[in-house]
Design a protein around this motif. Sequence first.
Motif, PDB file in Angstrom:
ATOM      1  N   TYR A 180       0.801  -1.038  -0.161  1.00 53.50           N
ATOM      2  CA  TYR A 180       0.074  -0.004  -0.025  1.00 53.50           C
ATOM      3  C   TYR A 180       0.783   1.156  -0.113  1.00 53.50           C
ATOM      4  CZ  TYR A 180      -3.110   3.968   1.534  1.00 53.50           C
ATOM      5  OH  TYR A 180      -3.531   5.066   1.714  1.00 53.50           O
ATOM      6  N   PHE A 181       1.772   1.148   0.701  1.00 55.41           N
ATOM      7  CA  PHE A 181       2.726   2.531   1.075  1.00 55.41           C
ATOM      8  C   PHE A 181       3.619   2.714  -0.040  1.00 55.41           C
ATOM      9  CE2 PHE A 181       1.961   1.965   5.733  1.00 55.41           C
ATOM     10  CZ  PHE A 181       1.167   3.227   5.872  1.00 55.41           C
ATOM     11  N   GLN A 182       3.783   1.627  -1.124  1.00 48.36           N
ATOM     12  CA  GLN A 182       4.608   1.821  -2.237  1.00 48.36           C
ATOM     13  C   GLN A 182       3.561   2.270  -3.472  1.00 48.36           C
ATOM     14  OE1 GLN A 182       5.928  -2.191  -3.311  1.00 48.36           O
ATOM     15  NE2 GLN A 182       7.540  -2.181  -1.800  1.00 48.36           N
ATOM     16  N   LEU A 183       2.498   1.704  -3.437  1.00 46.91           N
ATOM     17  CA  LEU A 183       1.283   2.311  -4.646  1.00 46.91           C
ATOM     18  C   LEU A 183       0.655   3.609  -4.255  1.00 46.91           C
ATOM     19  CD1 LEU A 183      -0.053  -1.197  -5.200  1.00 46.91           C
ATOM     20  CD2 LEU A 183       1.550   0.159  -6.566  1.00 46.91           C
ATOM     21  N   ALA A 184       0.335   3.838  -2.917  1.00 48.09           N
ATOM     22  CA  ALA A 184      -0.497   5.113  -2.567  1.00 48.09           C
ATOM     23  C   ALA A 184      -0.132   6.429  -3.383  1.00 48.09           C
ATOM     24  CB  ALA A 184      -0.609   5.135  -1.221  1.00 48.09           C
ATOM     25  N   PRO A 185       1.307   6.807  -3.241  1.00 45.53           N
ATOM     26  CA  PRO A 185       2.005   7.725  -3.642  1.00 45.53           C
ATOM     27  C   PRO A 185       1.813   8.074  -5.267  1.00 45.53           C
ATOM     28  CG  PRO A 185       3.350   6.806  -1.981  1.00 45.53           C
ATOM     29  CD  PRO A 185       2.512   5.855  -2.383  1.00 45.53           C
ATOM     30  N   LEU A 186       1.453   6.980  -5.980  1.00 47.09           N
ATOM     31  CA  LEU A 186       1.335   6.880  -7.278  1.00 47.09           C
ATOM     32  C   LEU A 186       0.264   7.778  -7.766  1.00 47.09           C
ATOM     33  CD1 LEU A 186       2.774   3.828  -8.122  1.00 47.09           C
ATOM     34  CD2 LEU A 186       3.891   5.951  -7.947  1.00 47.09           C
ATOM     35  N   ALA A 187      -1.022   7.716  -6.728  1.00 43.11           N
ATOM     36  CA  ALA A 187      -2.208   8.242  -7.119  1.00 43.11           C
ATOM     37  C   ALA A 187      -2.075   9.714  -7.543  1.00 43.11           C
ATOM     38  CB  ALA A 187      -3.161   7.995  -5.888  1.00 43.11           C
ATOM     39  N   PRO A 188      -2.959  10.281  -8.051  1.00 44.88           N
ATOM     40  CA  PRO A 188      -2.836  11.881  -8.761  1.00 44.88           C
ATOM     41  C   PRO A 188      -3.316  12.748  -7.385  1.00 44.88           C
ATOM     42  CG  PRO A 188      -4.872  10.876  -9.624  1.00 44.88           C
ATOM     43  CD  PRO A 188      -3.965   9.564  -8.914  1.00 44.88           C
ATOM     44  N   ALA A 189      -2.341  13.097  -6.760  1.00 44.15           N
ATOM     45  CA  ALA A 189      -2.802  13.531  -5.236  1.00 44.15           C
ATOM     46  C   ALA A 189      -2.328  15.127  -5.106  1.00 44.15           C
ATOM     47  CB  ALA A 189      -2.468  12.786  -4.187  1.00 44.15           C
ATOM     48  N   GLN A 190      -1.982  15.648  -6.599  1.00 44.74           N
ATOM     49  CA  GLN A 190      -1.381  17.140  -6.395  1.00 44.74           C
ATOM     50  C   GLN A 190      -2.412  18.141  -5.896  1.00 44.74           C
ATOM     51  OE1 GLN A 190      -2.158  15.171  -9.098  1.00 44.74           O
ATOM     52  NE2 GLN A 190      -3.230  16.358 -10.657  1.00 44.74           N
ATOM     53  N   LYS A 191      -3.663  17.750  -5.726  1.00 46.53           N
ATOM     54  CA  LYS A 191      -4.612  18.663  -5.121  1.00 46.53           C
ATOM     55  C   LYS A 191      -4.909  18.498  -3.734  1.00 46.53           C
ATOM     56  CE  LYS A 191      -6.891  19.873  -9.529  1.00 46.53           C
ATOM     57  NZ  LYS A 191      -7.957  19.876 -10.141  1.00 46.53           N
ATOM     58  N   ALA A 192      -4.300  17.416  -3.203  1.00 47.16           N
ATOM     59  CA  ALA A 192      -4.458  17.158  -1.863  1.00 47.16           C
ATOM     60  C   ALA A 192      -3.662  17.458  -0.903  1.00 47.16           C
ATOM     61  CB  ALA A 192      -4.603  15.452  -1.471  1.00 47.16           C
ATOM     62  N   SER A 193      -3.835  17.726   0.513  1.00 39.88           N
ATOM     63  CA  SER A 193      -2.915  17.932   1.442  1.00 39.88           C
ATOM     64  C   SER A 193      -3.189  17.365   2.778  1.00 39.88           C
ATOM     65  CB  SER A 193      -2.809  19.408   1.449  1.00 39.88           C
ATOM     66  OG  SER A 193      -4.142  20.124   1.980  1.00 39.88           O
ATOM     67  N   GLU A 229     -15.253  16.723  -5.852  1.00 40.65           N
ATOM     68  CA  GLU A 229     -14.844  16.209  -7.328  1.00 40.65           C
ATOM     69  C   GLU A 229     -13.497  15.849  -7.213  1.00 40.65           C
ATOM     70  OE1 GLU A 229     -16.658  19.325  -7.173  1.00 40.65           O
ATOM     71  OE2 GLU A 229     -18.668  18.188  -7.484  1.00 40.65           O
ATOM     72  N   ASP A 230     -12.550  16.761  -6.622  1.00 36.40           N
ATOM     73  CA  ASP A 230     -11.335  16.331  -6.655  1.00 36.40           C
ATOM     74  C   ASP A 230     -10.808  15.195  -5.528  1.00 36.40           C
ATOM     75  OD1 ASP A 230     -10.189  18.522  -8.372  1.00 36.40           O
ATOM     76  OD2 ASP A 230     -10.464  20.034  -6.704  1.00 36.40           O
ATOM     77  N   ALA A 231     -11.784  14.995  -4.743  1.00 38.74           N
ATOM     78  CA  ALA A 231     -11.329  13.966  -3.584  1.00 38.74           C
ATOM     79  C   ALA A 231     -12.037  12.560  -4.434  1.00 38.74           C
ATOM     80  CB  ALA A 231     -12.100  14.362  -2.517  1.00 38.74           C
ATOM     81  N   ARG A 232     -12.931  12.791  -5.037  1.00 38.03           N
ATOM     82  CA  ARG A 232     -13.556  11.433  -5.469  1.00 38.03           C
ATOM     83  C   ARG A 232     -12.502  11.461  -6.625  1.00 38.03           C
ATOM     84  NH1 ARG A 232     -18.998  14.580  -5.239  1.00 38.03           N
ATOM     85  NH2 ARG A 232     -20.111  13.311  -3.665  1.00 38.03           N
ATOM     86  N   ALA A 233     -12.051  12.122  -7.468  1.00 37.38           N
ATOM     87  CA  ALA A 233     -11.169  11.744  -8.589  1.00 37.38           C
ATOM     88  C   ALA A 233      -9.825  10.962  -8.044  1.00 37.38           C
ATOM     89  CB  ALA A 233     -10.678  12.874  -9.290  1.00 37.38           C
TER      90      ALA A 233
END
Length: 100
Positions: A21-34, A62-66
């Motif tokens: 999980y910790f290897q894959l999770a950072p690959l998600a498009p989270a540029q709008k997350a903090s 919408e950003d969170a869902r995406a």
Amino acid sequence: MTAYVVIIRNKTVEPKHFEKYFQLAPLAPAQKASFVAKNSEFEVLEGPPAETAVILSFPSMEDARAWYRSDEYQAAVAHRLKAADYRTLLIDGQINLPGA
């Protein structure tokens, strides 16, 4: 309107799956997350016990869902859900008062 994702780990069952999980999770498009809170000290005031909690902030629902529904994060989630029992909430940051 700001939206929040709250991830609550109830109970760990197969901790070996956290590594993937910790290897894959950072690959998600989270540029709008903090992060608002990440594995910080907490206290359960009501409800069942919890092991830890994370709160993420997004500019909109919408950003969170995406982010959550992205193929990349869903690949990670599969491992997180094998590792532990979770509750995950999406909350609109808008304040709606009853009767208002």
